[in-house]
Design an enzyme around this catalytic site. Structure first.
Site, PDB file in Angstrom:
ATOM      1  N   SER A   1       0.825  -1.202   0.000  1.00  0.00           N
ATOM      2  CA  SER A   1       0.000   0.000   0.000  1.00  0.00           C
ATOM      3  C   SER A   1       0.865   1.261   0.000  1.00  0.00           C
ATOM      4  O   SER A   1       1.620   1.493  -0.943  1.00  0.00           O
ATOM      5  CB  SER A   1      -0.967  -0.055   1.192  1.00  0.00           C
TER       6      SER A   1
ATOM      7  N   ASP B   1      -9.786  -3.414  -5.900  1.00  0.00           N
ATOM      8  CA  ASP B   1      -9.171  -2.550  -4.886  1.00  0.00           C
ATOM      9  C   ASP B   1      -9.753  -1.136  -5.002  1.00  0.00           C
ATOM     10  O   ASP B   1      -9.559  -0.466  -6.027  1.00  0.00           O
ATOM     11  CB  ASP B   1      -7.654  -2.520  -5.091  1.00  0.00           C
TER      12      ASP B   1
ATOM     13  N   HIS C   1      -8.049  -4.400  -1.372  1.00  0.00           N
ATOM     14  CA  HIS C   1      -6.805  -3.788  -0.903  1.00  0.00           C
ATOM     15  C   HIS C   1      -6.203  -4.645   0.206  1.00  0.00           C
ATOM     16  O   HIS C   1      -6.419  -4.412   1.390  1.00  0.00           O
ATOM     17  CB  HIS C   1      -7.094  -2.370  -0.389  1.00  0.00           C
TER      18      HIS C   1
END
Length: 210
Positions: free
Chosen positions: A108, A160, A191
């Site tokens: 991320s 995502d 995600h």
């Protein structure tokens, strides 16, 4: 001059000779301990260098500021990435690491930072395994750097909502256009660091022979 004291971090020496160093970059809200299990799973025996991001957002650790979710403060990203690159260079001296054998892995926010390291400091790394990463220099075309010696694994979720698949594919295109050898893994989830992605990344790492 940046030193290893400038970032809170964990360093674990290699337990197997001839292995590279994994630079581990956590996601938003995590810290320098979060990705140590990922590093051990991805490259058993490798040295692990895991710093903590110096930006805080609502009490959560990050690598750079953002205007809102999905919109980065690109100038801050550039400055923070340069600071991190200096830290990695200092760590190679402090811990006697091979500067030509450093592979970044992140999730991320950390994966976006790893992508920024590739595009802004192309001689720092020899590879990257990035999970839920998108093109970091939003609205800007990266410089035409030479990434021909770089191998990259990208894992992206088709659903995502934070890092869209279009942004993930744009990053892959930017890296490939600069000569990087990119292997993409798209999973049906959101995600997250998908278990199947870790399996694919481990196989990629073994084949890459860093």
């Amino acid at each position: 001059m940046t030193t290893t004291d400038d970032f809170a971090h964990v360093f674990t020496p290699a337990t197997e000779p001839g292995t590279p160093t994994l630079l581990l970059l956590h996601g938003t809200g995590a810290d320098e301990n979060d990705l140590l299990p990922l590093g051990r799973a991805l490259a058993p025996g490798a040295a692990l260098l895991s710093p903590r991001g110096k930006v805080t957002e609502n009490g959560m650790n990050r690598w750079f500021r953002r205007v809102r979710e999905g919109v980065f403060d690109v100038e801050d990203l550039i400055a923070r990435t340069a600071e991190l690159a200096d830290f990695v260079t200092a760590a190679t001296r402090t811990y006697d690491l091979d500067p030509d054998r450093i592979v970044v892995s992140g999730f991320s926010n950390g994966a976006n930072t790893g992508a920024a390291l590739l595009l802004l400091h192309p001689r720092l790394l020899c590879g990257a395994a990035l999970f839920a990463a998108g093109a970091p220099l939003q609205g800007r075309e990266p410089e035409a750097v030479d990434l021909s010696r770089i191998r990259v694994f990208l894992s992206s979720g088709m659903d995502d909502p934070v890092t869209t698949i279009d942004q993930a594919r744009l990053l892959a295109s930017q890296l490939e256009d600069r000569g990087a050898r990119v292997e993409e893994h798209e999973h049906p989830g959101g995600h997250r660091l998908a278990p199947e992605a870790l399996d694919q990344a481990r196989d990629w790492f073994e084949r890459s022979r860093f």
